[in-house]
Design a protein around this motif. Sequence first.
Motif, PDB file in Angstrom:
ATOM      1  N   GLN A  51      12.998  20.723  57.853  1.00 46.39           N
ATOM      2  CA  GLN A  51      13.728  19.748  58.125  1.00 46.39           C
ATOM      3  C   GLN A  51      13.686  19.307  59.442  1.00 46.39           C
ATOM      4  N   THR A  52      13.785  20.088  60.305  1.00 47.09           N
ATOM      5  CA  THR A  52      13.911  19.979  61.906  1.00 47.09           C
ATOM      6  C   THR A  52      12.534  19.008  62.173  1.00 47.09           C
ATOM      7  N   GLN A  53      11.604  19.561  61.607  1.00 50.36           N
ATOM      8  CA  GLN A  53      10.252  19.023  62.039  1.00 50.36           C
ATOM      9  C   GLN A  53      10.463  17.360  61.329  1.00 50.36           C
ATOM     10  N   GLU A  54      10.701  17.387  60.234  1.00 48.91           N
ATOM     11  CA  GLU A  54      10.908  16.053  59.587  1.00 48.91           C
ATOM     12  C   GLU A  54      11.633  15.189  60.583  1.00 48.91           C
ATOM     13  N   GLU A  55      12.905  15.414  60.928  1.00 53.10           N
ATOM     14  CA  GLU A  55      13.626  14.697  61.908  1.00 53.10           C
ATOM     15  C   GLU A  55      12.848  14.451  63.151  1.00 53.10           C
ATOM     16  N   ARG A  56      12.218  15.359  63.483  1.00 47.97           N
ATOM     17  CA  ARG A  56      11.574  15.116  65.119  1.00 47.97           C
ATOM     18  C   ARG A  56      10.644  14.241  64.684  1.00 47.97           C
ATOM     19  N   SER A  57       9.678  14.175  63.643  1.00 52.87           N
ATOM     20  CA  SER A  57       8.578  13.441  63.782  1.00 52.87           C
ATOM     21  C   SER A  57       9.239  11.812  63.401  1.00 52.87           C
ATOM     22  N   ARG A  58      10.472  11.691  62.679  1.00 50.62           N
ATOM     23  CA  ARG A  58      11.036  10.611  62.459  1.00 50.62           C
ATOM     24  C   ARG A  58      11.430   9.875  64.091  1.00 50.62           C
ATOM     25  N   SER A  59      11.998  10.628  64.459  1.00 51.85           N
ATOM     26  CA  SER A  59      12.621  10.200  65.977  1.00 51.85           C
ATOM     27  C   SER A  59      11.513   9.934  66.844  1.00 51.85           C
ATOM     28  N   GLU A  60      10.251  10.505  66.465  1.00 57.41           N
ATOM     29  CA  GLU A  60       9.145  10.375  67.468  1.00 57.41           C
ATOM     30  C   GLU A  60       8.599   8.945  67.348  1.00 57.41           C
ATOM     31  N   HIS A  61       8.718   8.410  66.130  1.00 62.66           N
ATOM     32  CA  HIS A  61       8.152   7.045  65.840  1.00 62.66           C
ATOM     33  C   HIS A  61       9.186   5.938  66.330  1.00 62.66           C
ATOM     34  N   ASN A  62      10.110   6.234  66.608  1.00 60.97           N
ATOM     35  CA  ASN A  62      10.942   5.309  67.344  1.00 60.97           C
ATOM     36  C   ASN A  62      11.047   5.275  68.714  1.00 60.97           C
ATOM     37  N   LEU A  63      10.637   6.781  69.301  1.00 66.49           N
ATOM     38  CA  LEU A  63      10.531   6.893  70.550  1.00 66.49           C
ATOM     39  C   LEU A  63       9.239   6.060  71.144  1.00 66.49           C
ATOM     40  N   VAL A  64       8.412   6.305  70.231  1.00 63.20           N
ATOM     41  CA  VAL A  64       7.270   5.531  70.678  1.00 63.20           C
ATOM     42  C   VAL A  64       7.356   3.868  70.594  1.00 63.20           C
ATOM     43  N   LYS A  95      19.551   7.086  69.192  1.00 62.93           N
ATOM     44  CA  LYS A  95      20.433   7.876  69.479  1.00 62.93           C
ATOM     45  C   LYS A  95      20.923   8.689  68.266  1.00 62.93           C
ATOM     46  N   ALA A  96      20.873   8.147  67.138  1.00 61.81           N
ATOM     47  CA  ALA A  96      21.111   8.459  65.739  1.00 61.81           C
ATOM     48  C   ALA A  96      20.395   9.597  65.418  1.00 61.81           C
ATOM     49  N   ASP A  97      18.920   9.462  65.739  1.00 67.72           N
ATOM     50  CA  ASP A  97      17.787  10.309  65.536  1.00 67.72           C
ATOM     51  C   ASP A  97      18.322  11.640  66.250  1.00 67.72           C
ATOM     52  N   ALA A  98      18.579  11.300  67.674  1.00 68.46           N
ATOM     53  CA  ALA A  98      18.705  12.381  68.611  1.00 68.46           C
ATOM     54  C   ALA A  98      19.974  13.563  67.950  1.00 68.46           C
ATOM     55  N   GLU A  99      20.860  12.628  67.360  1.00 66.47           N
ATOM     56  CA  GLU A  99      21.991  13.640  66.932  1.00 66.47           C
ATOM     57  C   GLU A  99      21.947  14.235  65.893  1.00 66.47           C
TER      58      GLU A  99
ATOM     59  N   ALA B 118      16.589  17.654  73.104  1.00 68.41           N
ATOM     60  CA  ALA B 118      17.133  16.806  72.298  1.00 68.41           C
ATOM     61  C   ALA B 118      18.420  16.255  72.565  1.00 68.41           C
ATOM     62  N   SER B 119      19.079  17.246  73.267  1.00 66.10           N
ATOM     63  CA  SER B 119      20.447  16.916  73.724  1.00 66.10           C
ATOM     64  C   SER B 119      20.241  16.103  75.127  1.00 66.10           C
ATOM     65  N   ARG B 120      19.624  16.548  75.758  1.00 68.89           N
ATOM     66  CA  ARG B 120      19.253  15.570  76.883  1.00 68.89           C
ATOM     67  C   ARG B 120      18.988  14.250  76.648  1.00 68.89           C
ATOM     68  N   ARG B 121      18.001  14.201  75.730  1.00 71.84           N
ATOM     69  CA  ARG B 121      17.656  12.688  75.247  1.00 71.84           C
ATOM     70  C   ARG B 121      18.995  12.058  74.988  1.00 71.84           C
ATOM     71  N   LEU B 122      19.792  12.439  73.977  1.00 71.24           N
ATOM     72  CA  LEU B 122      20.854  12.071  73.564  1.00 71.24           C
ATOM     73  C   LEU B 122      21.836  11.444  74.635  1.00 71.24           C
ATOM     74  N   ARG B 123      21.977  12.340  75.760  1.00 69.14           N
ATOM     75  CA  ARG B 123      22.621  11.870  76.817  1.00 69.14           C
ATOM     76  C   ARG B 123      22.336  10.693  77.587  1.00 69.14           C
TER      77      ARG B 123
END
Lengths: 321, 489
Positions: A51-64, A95-99, B118-123
Motif C-alpha cells: 500500500q505504501t508503494q501505491e501511495e508513493r506512486s500516486r504522490s509521485e505523479h502529482n510531484l511531477v 500535501k494530502a498525499d504526503a500525509e 515524506a514528512s520533510r516534504r509535508l513540512r
Amino acid sequence: MAEAQSSEEEWDALCDLSAMSLTIEKAKMALVSADTKISEDLGELHQLIKQTQEERSRSEHNLVNIQKTHERMQTENKISPYYRTKLRGLYSTAKADAEAECNILRRSLDKIAEIKSSLEERRIAAKMAGLYHDSEPPRKTMRRGVLMTLLQQSAMTLPLWIGKPGEKPPPLCGAIPASSDYVAKPGDKVAARVKAVDGDEQWILAEVVSYSHTANKYEVDDIDEEGKERHTLSRRRIIPLPQWKANPETDPEALFQKDQLVLALYPQTTCFYRALIHTPPQRPQDDYSVLFEDTSYADGYSPPLNVAQRYVVACKEPKKK
Amino acid sequence: MNMLVLSAIPCVRGCRRVQCPDPSDQQDEGGGGSGDAHTGVRIFVNQPLSVHELGRPPVAIMSELKDCPLQFHEFKSVDHVKLCPRYTAVLSRSEDDGIGIEELDTLQLELETLLSSASRRLRVLEAETQILTDWQDKKGDRRFLKLGKELEPGTPVKHKPKKPKVEGKVSHASGTGPGRPKSRNLQTKIQEYEFTDDPVDVPRVPKNDAPNRFWASVEPYCSDITAEDIKVLEDLLKTPEDDAEYYKIPPLGKHYSLRWAQEDLLEEQKDGARVSMAGDKKKGPLTELDSKDVDSMLKKSESQHDQPEDGCPFGHLTQRLLQALVEENIISPIEDSPIPEISGKESGTDGASTSPRSQMKPFSAPHTKSLEVRIKEELIAQGLLESEDRPAEDSEDEVLAEILKTQAELKALSAHNRAKKQELLRLAKEEMHKQELRHRVRMADNEVMEAFRKIMAARQKKRTPTKKEKDQAWKALKERESILKLLDG
C-alpha cells in the motif's frame, strides 16, 4: 549481513524445535501461538508495504506535475493568477498525499515494532522452556565479537523519531534527557557508573534487571558478562540510553551539538568515556563523530571516532579536576 | 538583491537550501529570523513588500516572477530502487513469499528513510502553501482568496490559530483599497505575525532581586538609632512586671484519688440511671431514689473521710501517747480484763451486726480536741515534736517544688532581662549622642570642603585668598577637630 543470517538460523532452529515433541507442553503452545501471530503480522506488513508503494506512486505523479508547473512558470517569467491557483491546488493535493504516505509508513513501522516485541516475548518464552540452541546460546558463553555485533545491531535498529509537523521530540529522543522521575524498565540498556575492583569509577553499558522504589536503587547487569557481576546502584549512577534516534533533517535541535561534552561508548568496548562531539550526524542513519578524551595523544583527544546515537549520552559531571 | 536568487535558474539551489536545515544565509538576507524553516521562509514574504515601498507600483493581477516569494522546491520522492533495495525486493514479491524476520531491521531503516523524506516534504509543502496564501492576501485579490479557500479546504491545522488574526487585519485594511498604504499595513501585520514565534527563541533573563532583598534584610542592623527606638526601649522598661500571677501558688485541691473516686461514682450513677431508664419505666421513680441514695452515700463517705479511720473520738496524738503508755504495761496482770469487758458489752448491746464505730460512740468525750491541742503543745514544749510552722507535707509535694523552682528561674531571668534592657537603653542613648556628633562632623567636613574649594578657586585665579576666606577655613577646621575630639572622648 551476519546478524540477519544468525536470526534466520534462530528462526529455523525454533521452527525445528517447535516441530519436535517438547517436554514442556505449555511453552510449546506459547511458542506456536507466538509463531502464528508473527507470521500473520509479517503478512500484514507485506500488505502495508505494498500500500505504501501505491501511495508513493500516486504522490509521485502529482510531484511531477508540480515540477512541470514550476518549470513553466519560470520560463514564462510571469506568474499569472491561473498558475497561482493551479499551484495552490497542486500543493494541497501533494500535501494530502504526503500525509497519507506518512500515515501508511508509520503504520508499517509500528507493525515492525510489534513483530519485534513478539519476537522478544518468544525469546523469553523459549528461554523459560529451556530451549537454548546454537544461534542463541546462554550469554555467558557469548564471544566478544558476537556481543559487539549485537550492540551495533541494536544501535542501528533503534527507531528513528519522525514527528508530525509541529510536534516536539519526546524525552529520550537523541540528546533529550529523560524526565527526572523517569524509571528505566527491566531490559532497558543504560549507562551505569560502577566501581571497578581497583577502585576506579567507570561508566559501563548495562541492562536493567529491576528497580526498587523504596530504596530508589537499580539492579543492573553488566552487558559484558565476563565480569558476571550484578550491581545495585542508586539512580544517580544510571543514565538511560535514548530510545529513539533524532532525525537530523527534521529535529536537529534534539542532537548534541559540536564541541558538547558527552559520554560515548568507545568502539569495540562496553564502557562509556568522556568525549567531545566532533560532528553531529547529518542523516538519520549516520553516527556521531566524537573525540574521546585520551591523554596518550598530544592534544588530549583521540582522532574522530564514530559512535551511534544510541550510545551517546549527556555527561553530567563537569570537567575532571 | 536577493530576489535574483529566486529567478529562473537557481531554483534548484533555493530548494536545496531549505532542505538543508542551515538557515544562516537566509537570516542575513531577511534581517533576523530564527532558525526555524518556517520563519526562514516567511522572511521572503516581506521582500516584495519592501520592494513596493521602494516605489514600485504593485501589480495586482500579473506579477513578475522576481516578486514571487515561492521557492519552487524540487519535490522529488526517494528513488526507492536505488536507496531502498530491500523495500523494492519486498514489493516485487508475491503474497506467498512474504517477508522474513531477518529482513525486518533493514526494512525498518528503509521505511524510516522514506518516512523522513515524506514528512520533510509535508513540512515544505505546508510552508509553501502558507506563502502562497499570504502572498495572495497581500495582493488583496479577494477573489483569489476565496477561490483559494475553496480549492484548499485542508488548510494546515498548525497555522489555524494564527490565520484568523492575519485575515482579520486584511479585511480591516481592505477598506483603503488595493493601494500602497494597504500593503504597508499588511507588512506590519506580518511582522506581528512573525513576532509570535520569536519569544520562543529569546530566552527570558530572570529578574534577579536577591541583592536588593539582602540589603533590605541587613538595613535594620546598620541604620541610625532613632528616637523611636529609644522610646520602644523605655516603654519596655516601664511596663510593670506583671509577673505577680506567675508567683501565685494555688491552694491544694482535693487529692486526685478522691476526685477520681467521686467521678467514677457519678459516672456509675449515670450509667445505672440510663440502664434502669432503658430497662423499665416502672422503675422510673426508683432511679430518683437511687440518686438520692447515692448523694447521701457520698456525703457519708465524705464524713467518714473527715473522721479518724477507726472512729475513735480522740485525736491522733492522744492515741499515740496512750498507745505508748499501754504497751509499756503489756505484762500487767489486768491485761485480760478489758477485753472480756468489751466483748461482754458488745454481745450485750447490738450483737455482731453493729459496727465498731457505733459501739464506740458512747465513749465520745467532750474535750478531745482541746486535749489533743494541749498534748501537742506539751509535746512540742518537751522537744518531742517539731513545731508545725513549716508545713511538713510540702517537702513531699513535687508539684510545689517544681513551681518554686520555675518561679526562681523566672525571677532570675526577668532580673537579667531588665538589666540588659537598661544596658541597651544606656548604649542607645550614647549612640544617639554619637550619631548627632557624627552628623555634625559631616556638616563640618562639608564646611571644610567648601573653604578648601574657595581657596583653590582663589589659587587658580592666581590671587591670595582673602582674610575672610582664610578665617572661614580655619574656623571650619577647628570646629571639626573639636567635634572629633568630643566623639573620641
